[in-house]
Structures are given as C-alpha cells and as structure tokens.
Design an enzyme around this catalytic site. Structure first.
Site, PDB file in Angstrom:
ATOM      1  N   PHE A 136       0.857  -1.180   0.000  1.00  0.00           N
ATOM      2  CA  PHE A 136       0.000   0.000   0.000  1.00  0.00           C
ATOM      3  C   PHE A 136       0.893   1.230   0.000  1.00  0.00           C
ATOM      4  CE2 PHE A 136      -2.419   3.428   1.944  1.00  0.00           C
ATOM      5  CZ  PHE A 136      -3.605   3.375   1.233  1.00  0.00           C
ATOM      6  N   ASP A 221       9.257   2.767   1.200  1.00  0.00           N
ATOM      7  CA  ASP A 221       8.093   3.464   1.732  1.00  0.00           C
ATOM      8  C   ASP A 221       8.079   3.218   3.245  1.00  0.00           C
ATOM      9  OD1 ASP A 221       5.607   4.144   2.720  1.00  0.00           O
ATOM     10  OD2 ASP A 221       4.501   3.409   0.984  1.00  0.00           O
ATOM     11  N   LYS A 250       3.132  10.140   8.372  1.00  0.00           N
ATOM     12  CA  LYS A 250       2.440   9.669   9.567  1.00  0.00           C
ATOM     13  C   LYS A 250       3.051  10.228  10.853  1.00  0.00           C
ATOM     14  CE  LYS A 250       0.133   5.476   7.855  1.00  0.00           C
ATOM     15  NZ  LYS A 250      -1.238   5.861   8.156  1.00  0.00           N
TER      16      LYS A 250
END
Length: 406
Positions: A136, A221, A250
């Site tokens: 993702f 990532d 995040k």
C-alpha cells in the site's frame, strides 16, 4: 447545531464509515468521547500519534510558531523547514529532502523523481516500476496503482502503465519481472496495510542486489514504519540495506499533516525548479511540529523503550491466545504489531475491533484477518496492561464460549 454521527451522513462524502463514537479530547494514550467515555488508544491514528495525544513538545512548538508565520508557500523557504531538513539528513543516509503534506504525496514525489532520474540518465525506455502484491503506497492514482491491492485501484478507469507487481518475500518472483527497463522498485520494509508482514533479511538484501544489477532505484516506503515505529528511527537501519529514496510521513508530525521524501544529492538533482511542487509542502507550522516530534523520537532511550513495549504486547497477546486460541500468528516489530486470526475465524478482524471499542479500547485492522496495534511510542506500561485486559474482555464476549467448548 447538534454535532453527532448522524451529521456525518448528511454532509460528508460516504467513502468512510466511522462508528458512533466521536472523540473530543485526548491526553497521552487515552481519549474521551462526547459522552465522557474513556478509551485506551492502541490505534494511534493509524501509526500517526507517536507521542500520544497533546504531548507538550509538539504542542509548544505549534503554539510558538503560530505566533510567528503560518504560511509562505514555496516561493521562499522558512526556518522550521530548513532546521527539520538538516536534522533528517544528519540522522539518515539522505542528503536532500522534499516536503509534502502526506505519505501519499511523498510517495508520488518519489515515483516521479525515479521516472525523471531514469529518463535523464538512460532515456525514455527505462520507465518500469515494480512494487509488491499486498503493498500500500497511498491513494493518488499513481501511488494507488503502484500499490499491490487492486481493491483500491480498480474502477477508476485506465491505470498508469509500466507498473508491475511481484510477490513479497519471493526473490524469484521479483527476478522474473525486473529488467534493465526497470527504473525503480518500491517496497515497504515491513508491509503495514497488507497484514504486518516483515521482509525476510535475505529477501531485502536480494532486492537491493537486483536493483544494483539493473541500475534501478530502491525506494523504501517508510510512511508507517518510520520515526521510531519499529524500535529504530527508520526500519532500514535494522535491515542491513540502504535505499536510494525513502518516504516518511504519519508519525513525522505526530498528528499534524506532513510528509517528506529523502534521497541523495545526485538523485535529487533531477528535480529541477518547476518539475514538481506543493503549495503547502514545507509549511512552517507543520515543520515546527515535526521538528519537535523528531527531536523527541530520535533518542536511543525512547527507541529502546519501544522495543521493550513490543515484548510486553507480544507476551500479553500470547497469554490471551493461550486461553482462546484465536490467533494463527502475532508478528511485527516495535509498536507495529499484527495478530492474524486462525482460519476458523477468518474475516472477523473488524468484528473484534468493534467489540474492543465497546470495551473502551481503540485498535485497528490490517485487512480482514489481522488485528493491528499501533499505539503511542510512549504508552505507559500500565496502559498496555489495562488495554490488553479490555481487549481480552472483547475476545471473551466474542469467542469465550467457543474457547470453553474447545
């Protein structure tokens, strides 16, 4: 105006389906809803609230910066952005930083940079991007197409081309699709949304070697794994492998929106003025908050504490599983933990999440079969113990009779 869950259905696009609970206040690892009910937070805003709620360091940074300058856009730079970039480069392999507003935007920048680097260095035929099934990488159309979950990318028309997917932890699968036309391989060093799946050491080293062999960039990532989440500042630091580009978001802002792409000076040189940009990227407010957050997390004692808390979670979940037998495996690193359900209870992860909420605990899922825990990196041990007690109460309500019968 009455602000309640019903108002959501009246005014919001229905791409989310939130529960009835609306939190209005948070402190540390606990939040309270409109009715005054208290919840222990094992969700952390999906691995975002790394310092818990209202930690004094980012709160103070936000207050101080809010009285100086809020926004300049990228027609000029600003002091918080420069300080944060320097700290990021000092602490990592990187030499250059690009700021964005989210992990998706950081990934978009990384993918565009990889394509531009390959175009400039090797020509237009070197444009293939490889990612992995169940990965993702965000929700923009480019990033979601690179991600390996078709449920998020199907149904929006023709997808960007020259994107391929290999099987995570299967080096032969990658070897079968990589070629000299590959410009980049993008991977999570620990898959988050795909089920909390860690990369085998041999696999991650093999990916690096294949990238080197085919002159392809390796993009990590680390949107979910970065900023202390795995018990290391960034997960690559515990892998024996250094990427060419790294994305982070995040936890970087501890809840304030910010993302960043990190890379070397040589690779970064291919994004000349005008080739990419962001109106809000590098916003002084966001960078001030992120700087305070990064200063707090980039501490060996704090990171060791994350690893200790991991052991407490694993032991607590193992104890629950010994009584109820509902988990096939508990895995992950640091405070990115996933508990996969046994086949008998496949597909019930969201049901467990809802039951936990009714017991005063917030947690997450990572797919239909994995319950996910991403609490504050500073969560007190007493909150871990109490949260696991509440989790067990939810498990007992759902599975107690089954366990007792077994």
């Amino acid at each position: 105006m009455e602000v309640n869950r019903a108002l959501f259905d009246d005014v919001m696009v229905p791409n989310y389906a939130p529960p009835e609970v609306i939190p209005v206040r948070g402190k540390g690892s606990r939040v309270w809803d409109q009715e005054g009910r208290e919840f222990i937070d094992f969700a952390g805003g999906i691995a975002v609230s790394c310092l818990g709620h209202c930690h004094p360091a980012p709160v103070r940074a936000l207050q101080e910066q809010s009285e100086r300058v809020w926004h300049l856009a990228n027609v000029m730079t600003n002091e918080p952005a420069l300080r944060l970039a320097k700290k990021l480069t000092d602490a990592t392999f990187a030499e250059r930083v690009y700021f964005a507003n989210s992990g998706t935007e950081a990934n978009e920048a990384a993918l565009k940079l990889a394509r531009r680097w390959a175009f400039n260095e090797y020509g237009e035929d070197k444009s293939d991007i490889i990612s992995f099934e169940r990965s993702f990488h965000g929700r923009t159309f480019f990033a979601v197409s690179v991600g390996g979950q078709k449920v998020y990318s199907d149904g929006f028309g023709p997808k960007p081309g020259a994107i391929h997917h290999a099987v995570y932890n299967d080096l032969a699968s990658l070897e079968a699709v990589i070629s000299d036309k590959t410009c980049a391989v993008m991977m999570e060093p620990l898959q988050g949304e795909g089920g909390i799946i860690d990369a085998d050491p041999e696999f991650i080293r093999g990916v690096r070697q294949l990238c080197d062999k085919h002159n392809a960039l390796l993009i990590f990532d680390e949107v979910q794994t970065g900023v202390g989440r795995t018990g290391h500042l960034y997960a690559y630091m515990d892998s024996g492998v250094t990427p060419d580009i790294l994305t982070t978001a995040k936890a970087l802002g501890a809840g304030f929106p910010i993302g960043a792409m990190l890379t070397t000076a040589a690779i970064a040189s291919h994004l000349k003025p005008g080739t990419h940009g962001s109106t809000y990227g590098g916003n002084p407010l966001a960078c001030a908050v992120a700087e305070a957050t990064f200063d707090t997390v980039n501490d060996l004692t704090l990171l060791a504490g994350v690893r200790k808390r991991h052991d407490l979670f694993k032991a607590g979940l193992a104890s629950i599983n010994a009584r109820y037998g509902i988990f096939k495996e508990v895995r992950g690193k640091g405070l990115l933990i996933g508990a996969e359900l046994v086949d008998e209870h496949a597909g019930r992860a969201k049901e467990i999440l809802q039951a936990a909420m009714s017991e005063g605990l917030l947690c997450l899922v990572a797919g239909a079969n994995v319950v996910r825990f991403t609490p504050s990196l500073l969560i007190p041990e007493a909150d871990i113990e109490e949260g696991l007690n509440r989790f067990e109460a939810a498990i007992d309500k759902l599975f107690g009779q089954v366990a007792k019968a077994g």
